[in-house]
Design a protein around this motif. Structure first.
Motif, PDB file in Angstrom:
ATOM      1  N   GLY A  46      48.528  45.638  47.491  1.00  0.00           N
ATOM      2  CA  GLY A  46      47.909  46.405  46.410  1.00  0.00           C
ATOM      3  C   GLY A  46      48.151  45.814  45.031  1.00  0.00           C
ATOM      4  N   PRO A  47      47.720  46.556  43.978  1.00  0.00           N
ATOM      5  CA  PRO A  47      47.735  46.028  42.602  1.00  0.00           C
ATOM      6  C   PRO A  47      49.059  45.426  42.141  1.00  0.00           C
ATOM      7  CG  PRO A  47      46.501  48.075  42.678  1.00  0.00           C
ATOM      8  CD  PRO A  47      47.086  47.885  44.061  1.00  0.00           C
ATOM      9  N   ASP A  50      39.081  41.990  38.812  1.00  0.00           N
ATOM     10  CA  ASP A  50      40.117  41.383  39.663  1.00  0.00           C
ATOM     11  C   ASP A  50      39.524  40.177  40.399  1.00  0.00           C
ATOM     12  OD1 ASP A  50      41.980  43.372  38.998  1.00  0.00           O
ATOM     13  OD2 ASP A  50      41.463  44.603  40.740  1.00  0.00           O
ATOM     14  N   ALA A  89      42.656  48.396  48.718  1.00  0.00           N
ATOM     15  CA  ALA A  89      41.717  49.245  47.969  1.00  0.00           C
ATOM     16  C   ALA A  89      40.726  49.938  48.914  1.00  0.00           C
ATOM     17  CB  ALA A  89      40.967  48.422  46.920  1.00  0.00           C
ATOM     18  N   SER A 140      40.838  45.393  43.368  1.00  0.00           N
ATOM     19  CA  SER A 140      40.174  46.699  43.469  1.00  0.00           C
ATOM     20  C   SER A 140      39.008  46.820  42.500  1.00  0.00           C
ATOM     21  CB  SER A 140      41.176  47.838  43.239  1.00  0.00           C
ATOM     22  OG  SER A 140      41.695  47.800  41.928  1.00  0.00           O
ATOM     23  N   THR A 141      38.799  45.822  41.651  1.00  0.00           N
ATOM     24  CA  THR A 141      37.690  45.874  40.691  1.00  0.00           C
ATOM     25  C   THR A 141      37.013  44.493  40.616  1.00  0.00           C
ATOM     26  OG1 THR A 141      39.021  45.114  38.815  1.00  0.00           O
ATOM     27  CG2 THR A 141      38.968  47.498  39.210  1.00  0.00           C
ATOM     28  N   GLY A 155      45.745  42.870  45.927  1.00  0.00           N
ATOM     29  CA  GLY A 155      45.561  43.817  44.827  1.00  0.00           C
ATOM     30  C   GLY A 155      44.181  43.860  44.212  1.00  0.00           C
ATOM     31  N   LYS A 185      49.242  41.617  42.563  1.00  0.00           N
ATOM     32  CA  LYS A 185      48.145  40.747  42.093  1.00  0.00           C
ATOM     33  C   LYS A 185      48.591  39.577  41.207  1.00  0.00           C
ATOM     34  CE  LYS A 185      45.060  41.379  38.959  1.00  0.00           C
ATOM     35  NZ  LYS A 185      44.080  41.984  38.061  1.00  0.00           N
TER      36      LYS A 185
END
Ligand SMILES: Cc1cc2nc3c(=O)[nH]c(=O)nc-3n(C[C@H](O)[C@H](O)[C@H](O)COP(=O)(O)O)c2cc1C
Length: 140
Positions: A54-55, A87, A104, A83-84, A81, A58
């Protein structure tokens, strides 16, 4: 490239994989982690350790993608990480040619679909005709 007996750096390991015939390199996996409940003083993980994803991971993963990409010619698939859309772009600027979305997708099963839509908008707004041009395009 001369390798030391203990191959430790990401660049060296990536190079070894390439020389052994790998078509691409995917990184990273999770990082071994621990957590302890301070009231009960018991480990929160039944196995004591577990993979952290996860984030939080990253920035470590982006650095590793960057280092690997500087050492090989084969494509790097970046993960950790994401999720956008930003990213994804960050990973691509660091040197990734493709990415994976893991954690995510657990909190939002439609995460990848949303990221793709967001990426399309991001590229259109900035007149980026081909997303591939972002790979390794970080300005130092
Ligand atoms: C629930 C879960 C299961 C995973 N299973 C595997 C696996 O079987 N093999 C593997 O190489 N990586 C596995 N991973 C690691 C992911 O593929 C990925 O490398 C890592 O979670 C970092 O990406 P993320 O932050 O987007 O999840 C797993 C990760 C999670 C969270």
């Amino acid at each position: 490239m001369k390798l030391s007996p203990n191959v430790t750096s990401i660049g060296q390991m990536a190079h070894v994989a390439q020389e052994a015939g790998a078509d691409a390199i995917s990184l990273v996996n999770t990082f071994v982690a621990m957590s302890i409940d301070v009231v009960t003083r018991k480990p929160r993980i039944a196995n004591l350790t577990a993979g952290l994803s996860g984030p939080a991971i990253k920035p470590i993963a982006v650095r590793m993608v960057y280092e690997a990409s500087k050492s090989v010619q084969i494509p790097i698939i970046g993960m950790g990480g994401i999720s956008t859309a930003t990213d994804v772009i960050e990973y691509m600027l660091a040197g990734a040619s493709a990415v994976q979305v893991g954690t995510a997708s657990y909190w939002d099963p439609r995460a990848t679909e949303k990221i793709v839509a967001e990426l399309t908008r991001w590229c259109a707004e900035r007149e980026v005709p081909r997303i591939a041009e972002l790979t390794g395009a970080m300005q130092v």
